[in-house]
Each structure stands twice: as C-alpha cells, then as structure tokens.
Design a protein around this motif. Sequence first.
Motif, short mmCIF file in Angstrom:
data_model
loop_
_atom_site.label_atom_id
_atom_site.label_comp_id
_atom_site.label_asym_id
_atom_site.label_seq_id
_atom_site.Cartn_x
_atom_site.Cartn_y
_atom_site.Cartn_z
N VAL A 133 0.84 -1.20 0.00
CA VAL A 133 0.00 0.00 0.00
C VAL A 133 0.88 1.26 0.00
N ALA A 134 1.93 1.26 0.81
CA ALA A 134 2.82 2.42 0.87
C ALA A 134 3.51 2.64 -0.48
N ARG A 135 3.97 1.56 -1.08
CA ARG A 135 4.65 1.66 -2.39
C ARG A 135 3.69 2.18 -3.45
N GLN A 136 2.48 1.66 -3.48
CA GLN A 136 1.51 2.09 -4.48
C GLN A 136 1.05 3.53 -4.24
N ALA A 137 0.91 3.91 -2.99
CA ALA A 137 0.53 5.30 -2.69
C ALA A 137 1.61 6.25 -3.18
N ARG A 138 2.87 5.88 -2.96
CA ARG A 138 3.98 6.75 -3.40
C ARG A 138 4.00 6.85 -4.92
N LEU A 139 3.75 5.74 -5.59
CA LEU A 139 3.70 5.75 -7.05
C LEU A 139 2.53 6.60 -7.55
N CYS A 140 1.39 6.52 -6.89
CA CYS A 140 0.24 7.34 -7.27
C CYS A 140 0.56 8.83 -7.19
N VAL A 141 1.23 9.22 -6.12
CA VAL A 141 1.60 10.62 -5.96
C VAL A 141 2.50 11.06 -7.10
N ASP A 142 3.50 10.25 -7.43
CA ASP A 142 4.42 10.66 -8.48
C ASP A 142 3.79 10.60 -9.87
N LEU A 143 2.85 9.67 -10.08
CA LEU A 143 2.13 9.65 -11.36
C LEU A 143 1.32 10.93 -11.53
#
Length: 195
Positions: A153-163
Amino acid sequence: MSSPPPALRQPRQQRSVATRERLLDCAGHLLAELGVDRLSTNLVAERAGVSPPTLYHYFPDKYALLRVLGERLMAAQNALVPLDALQDEARIAQVLSDHVTLTRASPGGPWVMRMLRAVPQLAQVRLASHRALAAELARAALAQDPAADPARVARQARLCVDLGYAAIELVLDEPELDAAALMHDAARAIRALLQ
C-alpha cells in the motif's frame, strides 16, 4: 545525506506575515521572469519594496526563500487531495486538473515545480512533500482495508503521488497537449493502482 535546513523565523504579527508573503510572491514572479540563476535576494527585496535586511530577517539566503516558496506550493497542492474520494476516476482527474489550475495561479507556480526538480538543494522539498502525501494516502487506504499489505500500500501510494505529479508537470510543460484527456489517462492509471 545532507542535514535538514535550519528552521526559519515564523512571523506572528499580521504585518510581518503580509511582508513575508509579499516576498514569496515577488520571488515567484521573478523566478518565472528570470530563472533560478539570475534571481537574487536584492531583486526580490526591490520588487517587494523592502530593504535587503528586511528580506534577510525572514530568509537568510536565496535558497531559503526558494525552499519556502516550494513548500508553500507543495502544501497548497497537497491540500487539494481528498483522501476519502480517490476511488472515483472522474474525481481523481478533477483533482489533478485542480492542481494545474492552482499551480498556474500561484506566483511562478510552473517555475517553482521545475525548480524543485532541477535544483539539487531544493529537491528535498518535493520529495518530502510527496512522501508525506503518500503516507496520508496509505493510512487512508489501510483504514479502509486493514488486511492489506502495508508495504504494498505504501509503495503504491507513493507511485500514485508521483504519477499525478508527472501528469501535472506534463500539462504545464506541454500546453499543446489535451489536458483533460491527459488527466483522465493519469486518473485511470492511479485508480488502477488504488484498486
């Protein structure tokens, strides 16, 4: 790893707050006009109608001024993200579009974003902002699904922010692109990660 920048004086009186904000606004406008290299504290002070010692009362140097300018924009952008409404693709696209509108309306906004990516001394402003927003998104997601893997979840949240940030930068840097379509494409990718 570099040490964190020193804490800056936070004005409390309304007049001091207004002076500090005027300095930040003038720095943003000058950044857009001149770029980082040609921007100077003397030019900012002159544009703001204050003496250089007054500017130094709030900001010890140009990079402290630019850091706060970046932090101000990042905080305003992060405040637009509704942690409880990111399950709807159309809502995500609207939030991304709202970021573009806010950034364009902020003094020097697009240049502030470019500066946060290009100037090594200021990259931590962007990274810290993205990490903080991702942590909030991850907390909200884990509250909805406590059985989810926290690392994923943390990894995907970080990726969402950068996307999202990349989509915003793309619209600002390439104005001939169809911004609405681009935001919907980015929203689709973000929504897929959040599922």
